[in-house]
Design a protein around this motif. Structure first.
Motif, short mmCIF file in Angstrom:
data_model
loop_
_atom_site.label_atom_id
_atom_site.label_comp_id
_atom_site.label_asym_id
_atom_site.label_seq_id
_atom_site.Cartn_x
_atom_site.Cartn_y
_atom_site.Cartn_z
N VAL A 236 1.15 7.70 7.76
CA VAL A 236 1.71 6.82 6.75
C VAL A 236 2.36 5.57 7.34
O VAL A 236 2.03 4.45 6.94
CB VAL A 236 2.72 7.58 5.85
CG1 VAL A 236 3.34 6.64 4.83
CG2 VAL A 236 2.04 8.75 5.18
N SER B 64 -1.32 6.77 -7.61
CA SER B 64 -0.25 7.75 -7.75
C SER B 64 0.69 7.36 -8.87
O SER B 64 0.71 6.20 -9.31
CB SER B 64 0.52 7.87 -6.43
OG SER B 64 1.32 6.72 -6.24
N SER C 183 6.19 6.18 -2.71
CA SER C 183 5.80 7.58 -2.58
C SER C 183 5.51 8.12 -3.98
O SER C 183 5.40 7.35 -4.93
CB SER C 183 6.92 8.38 -1.91
OG SER C 183 8.03 8.48 -2.78
N ASP C 184 5.45 9.43 -4.09
CA ASP C 184 5.25 10.05 -5.40
C ASP C 184 6.52 10.09 -6.23
O ASP C 184 6.49 10.47 -7.39
CB ASP C 184 4.73 11.48 -5.24
CG ASP C 184 3.29 11.52 -4.76
OD1 ASP C 184 2.52 10.63 -5.13
OD2 ASP C 184 2.96 12.45 -4.00
N HIS D 278 0.36 3.17 -1.61
CA HIS D 278 0.76 4.56 -1.45
C HIS D 278 -0.20 5.16 -0.44
O HIS D 278 -1.39 4.83 -0.45
CB HIS D 278 0.65 5.29 -2.80
CG HIS D 278 1.01 6.74 -2.75
ND1 HIS D 278 0.10 7.72 -2.44
CD2 HIS D 278 2.18 7.37 -2.96
CE1 HIS D 278 0.71 8.89 -2.49
NE2 HIS D 278 1.97 8.71 -2.80
#
Length: 135
Positions: free
Chosen positions: A83, A57, A9-10, A37
């Motif tokens: 996702v 990302s 993820s981020d 991502h």
């Protein structure tokens, strides 16, 4: 060759923890790692209307750098929303032997209201899934 899909993820710290787990696997030289991502399908368009790939990302960049520093070959791939479905589809596409996902601390109500990508990947993945948690 042992193929590992790392879905980040981020959250850069979480992505690093996932990459550290993969780098700690035995036989690093025999690993084939893909880091992904999820992005929105609304990518920017180029001057001729072509879809431009999203920038990697921060999570992807952090995981990729850590793995490369550990001598693990890495490729990056994009996946899109929803996702969990995108991660599972990509695992099949890259013929992964293992999927590595991260976990976030969430309340039971938060999980019920917002769902859980990690839970969906664990339940739907055709291959084993390792969940790397937060401390």
């Amino acid at each position: 060759m042992y193929r590992v899909l790392v879905a980040v993820s981020d959250d850069v710290d979480q992505a690093r923890k996932q990459a550290e787990f993969v780098a700690s696997l035995p036989g690093r030289g025999a690993l084939d790692v893909t880091v992904t991502h999820a992005y929105d399908e609304t990518n920017e368009r180029g001057p001729h209307g072509e879809s431009l790939p999203p920038e990697e990302s921060d999570g992807v960049q952090a995981a990729k750098a850590l793995l490369e520093d550990a001598g693990v070959p890495v490729e990056t791939r994009e996946t899109y929303h929803p996702v969990a479905e995108g991660v599972v589809d990509l695992a099949v596409d890259v013929d992964a032997d293992l999927v590595v996902v991260g976990a976030r601390k969430r309340t039971p109500i938060g999980k019920a209201v917002f769902g859980s990508v990690t839970q969906s990947v664990v339940l739907d993945s055709p291959v084993p899934v390792t969940v790397v948690g937060v401390e």
